[in-house]
Design a protein around this motif. Structure first.
Motif, PDB file in Angstrom:
ATOM      1  N   TYR A  73      52.668 -34.717 -13.875  1.00  0.00           N
ATOM      2  CA  TYR A  73      52.391 -33.446 -13.213  1.00  0.00           C
ATOM      3  C   TYR A  73      51.122 -33.573 -12.378  1.00  0.00           C
ATOM      4  O   TYR A  73      50.158 -34.220 -12.791  1.00  0.00           O
ATOM      5  CB  TYR A  73      52.221 -32.327 -14.252  1.00  0.00           C
ATOM      6  N   ASN A  80      45.937 -30.175 -19.009  1.00  0.00           N
ATOM      7  CA  ASN A  80      46.935 -30.560 -20.011  1.00  0.00           C
ATOM      8  C   ASN A  80      48.272 -29.834 -19.835  1.00  0.00           C
ATOM      9  O   ASN A  80      48.789 -29.225 -20.788  1.00  0.00           O
ATOM     10  CB  ASN A  80      46.400 -30.310 -21.420  1.00  0.00           C
ATOM     11  N   THR A  82      52.222 -29.164 -19.683  1.00  0.00           N
ATOM     12  CA  THR A  82      53.393 -29.689 -20.375  1.00  0.00           C
ATOM     13  C   THR A  82      54.627 -29.338 -19.555  1.00  0.00           C
ATOM     14  O   THR A  82      54.570 -28.545 -18.614  1.00  0.00           O
ATOM     15  CB  THR A  82      53.527 -29.071 -21.775  1.00  0.00           C
ATOM     16  N   TYR A  83      55.752 -29.908 -19.949  1.00  0.00           N
ATOM     17  CA  TYR A  83      57.003 -29.615 -19.260  1.00  0.00           C
ATOM     18  C   TYR A  83      57.330 -28.121 -19.346  1.00  0.00           C
ATOM     19  O   TYR A  83      57.713 -27.495 -18.361  1.00  0.00           O
ATOM     20  CB  TYR A  83      58.118 -30.452 -19.876  1.00  0.00           C
ATOM     21  N   GLU A  84      57.159 -27.573 -20.526  1.00  0.00           N
ATOM     22  CA  GLU A  84      57.466 -26.151 -20.732  1.00  0.00           C
ATOM     23  C   GLU A  84      56.541 -25.258 -19.903  1.00  0.00           C
ATOM     24  O   GLU A  84      56.987 -24.297 -19.275  1.00  0.00           O
ATOM     25  CB  GLU A  84      57.353 -25.789 -22.217  1.00  0.00           C
ATOM     26  N   LYS A  85      55.247 -25.573 -19.905  1.00  0.00           N
ATOM     27  CA  LYS A  85      54.293 -24.762 -19.135  1.00  0.00           C
ATOM     28  C   LYS A  85      54.516 -24.908 -17.637  1.00  0.00           C
ATOM     29  O   LYS A  85      54.451 -23.936 -16.887  1.00  0.00           O
ATOM     30  CB  LYS A  85      52.862 -25.148 -19.501  1.00  0.00           C
ATOM     31  N   SER A  86      54.769 -26.129 -17.203  1.00  0.00           N
ATOM     32  CA  SER A  86      55.013 -26.370 -15.785  1.00  0.00           C
ATOM     33  C   SER A  86      56.220 -25.595 -15.287  1.00  0.00           C
ATOM     34  O   SER A  86      56.222 -25.067 -14.171  1.00  0.00           O
ATOM     35  CB  SER A  86      55.219 -27.873 -15.543  1.00  0.00           C
ATOM     36  N   THR A  91      51.290 -22.956 -13.631  1.00  0.00           N
ATOM     37  CA  THR A  91      50.214 -23.946 -13.811  1.00  0.00           C
ATOM     38  C   THR A  91      49.680 -24.474 -12.486  1.00  0.00           C
ATOM     39  O   THR A  91      48.634 -25.098 -12.450  1.00  0.00           O
ATOM     40  CB  THR A  91      50.713 -25.145 -14.629  1.00  0.00           C
ATOM     41  N   GLU A  95      56.200 -31.263 -10.610  1.00  0.00           N
ATOM     42  CA  GLU A  95      56.637 -32.527 -11.183  1.00  0.00           C
ATOM     43  C   GLU A  95      56.350 -33.618 -10.154  1.00  0.00           C
ATOM     44  O   GLU A  95      56.734 -33.500  -8.990  1.00  0.00           O
ATOM     45  CB  GLU A  95      58.127 -32.483 -11.520  1.00  0.00           C
ATOM     46  N   TRP A 176      48.626 -36.023 -14.489  1.00  0.00           N
ATOM     47  CA  TRP A 176      48.833 -35.854 -15.920  1.00  0.00           C
ATOM     48  C   TRP A 176      50.162 -36.495 -16.290  1.00  0.00           C
ATOM     49  O   TRP A 176      51.213 -36.096 -15.780  1.00  0.00           O
ATOM     50  CB  TRP A 176      48.846 -34.375 -16.297  1.00  0.00           C
ATOM     51  N   ALA A 178      53.555 -37.233 -18.040  1.00  0.00           N
ATOM     52  CA  ALA A 178      54.522 -36.372 -18.730  1.00  0.00           C
ATOM     53  C   ALA A 178      54.882 -36.934 -20.098  1.00  0.00           C
ATOM     54  O   ALA A 178      54.554 -38.078 -20.442  1.00  0.00           O
ATOM     55  CB  ALA A 178      55.782 -36.226 -17.879  1.00  0.00           C
ATOM     56  N   GLU A 179      55.574 -36.126 -20.864  1.00  0.00           N
ATOM     57  CA  GLU A 179      56.017 -36.493 -22.198  1.00  0.00           C
ATOM     58  C   GLU A 179      56.846 -37.776 -22.159  1.00  0.00           C
ATOM     59  O   GLU A 179      57.533 -38.067 -21.174  1.00  0.00           O
ATOM     60  CB  GLU A 179      56.843 -35.348 -22.786  1.00  0.00           C
TER      61      GLU A 179
END
Length: 219
Positions: A73, A80, A82-86, A91, A95, A176, A178-179
């Motif tokens: 991201y 920090n 996350t996929y869910e927040k993005s 945010t 991606e 950042w 990603a997971e």
């Protein structure tokens, strides 16, 4: 009444997904001085956002001179992510991918050609079926030379296509990662419905367009 409710829901949805780009904190990111990522062990790094990072990662990994591509991201004001927040669009991040490459083999200018040649450059806030500010196109520069390359290529494309290029041009600040489950997603999940219907066709269109840039095992 039903039409009014539907209109309100649509309005709220799009305002939620686009507010990142009108947030004052987002403007600070856009106006910031770029951060230069130093060359390490002969490898440079470049950063691009162009819709779903599963697709973009696979495209850049097919290119000769590219060692590795990491999904993550970038472009936002939130720490920090996350996929869910993005995916909320709040945010500021999109991606994105980090492209680790050998500048002796492939230039930043060619990476930019790959960027614009592998997407619909006029699509705003998304690519293909993916819509929202988290899927918007952003191209990041680390110095004035890179910014000039990007701006010149955008100007030429707009003239050639006779349309406005949608990609935003940002000074690079931070990437950042990603997971773990997002990394090399297309390679690890060739039968995933999205990969089969969106990612692989996008990759194949790119390969047909730039066969001279491909690694031998990707032709």
């Amino acid at each position: 009444m039903k039409k009014l409710i539907t209109l309100l829901i649509i309005t709220l949805f799009f305002s939620c997904h686009n507010q990142a780009q009108v947030n004052p904190k987002q403007q600070e990111v856009i106006n910031a001085d770029p951060i230069v990522v130093p060359i390490e062990n002969g490898k440079a790094r470049a950063y691009f956002a162009s819709g779903c990072f599963w697709c973009v990662e696979a495209i850049y990994e097919s290119i000769n001179g590219v060692d590795e591509v990491i999904s993550g991201y970038a472009g936002g004001f939130t720490k920090n992510p996350t996929y869910e927040k993005s995916n909320t669009g709040r945010t500021g991040h999109a991606e994105a991918v980090e492209v680790i490459y050998n500048p002796e083999v492939i230039s930043f200018a060619t990476l930019v050609d790959v960027y614009f040649g592998s997407q619909n450059p006029s699509q705003v806030n998304g690519q293909g079926p993916d819509h929202g500010s988290q899927y918007r196109s952003i191209i990041f520069f680390q110095n004035d030379e890179q910014k000039k390359i990007i701006e010149e290529k955008i100007a030429l494309l707009e003239k050639q296509l006779n349309t406005k290029i949608a990609a935003e041009v940002y000074p690079f600040q931070k990437f950042w990662v990603a997971e773990a489950y997002h990394q090399n997603f297309e390679k690890r999940n060739p039968n995933h419905p999205y990969i089969k219907s969106v990612s692989i066709p996008r990759l194949n269109r790119f390969k047909a367009k730039f066969p001279e840039l491909l690694k031998k095992d990707n032709k």
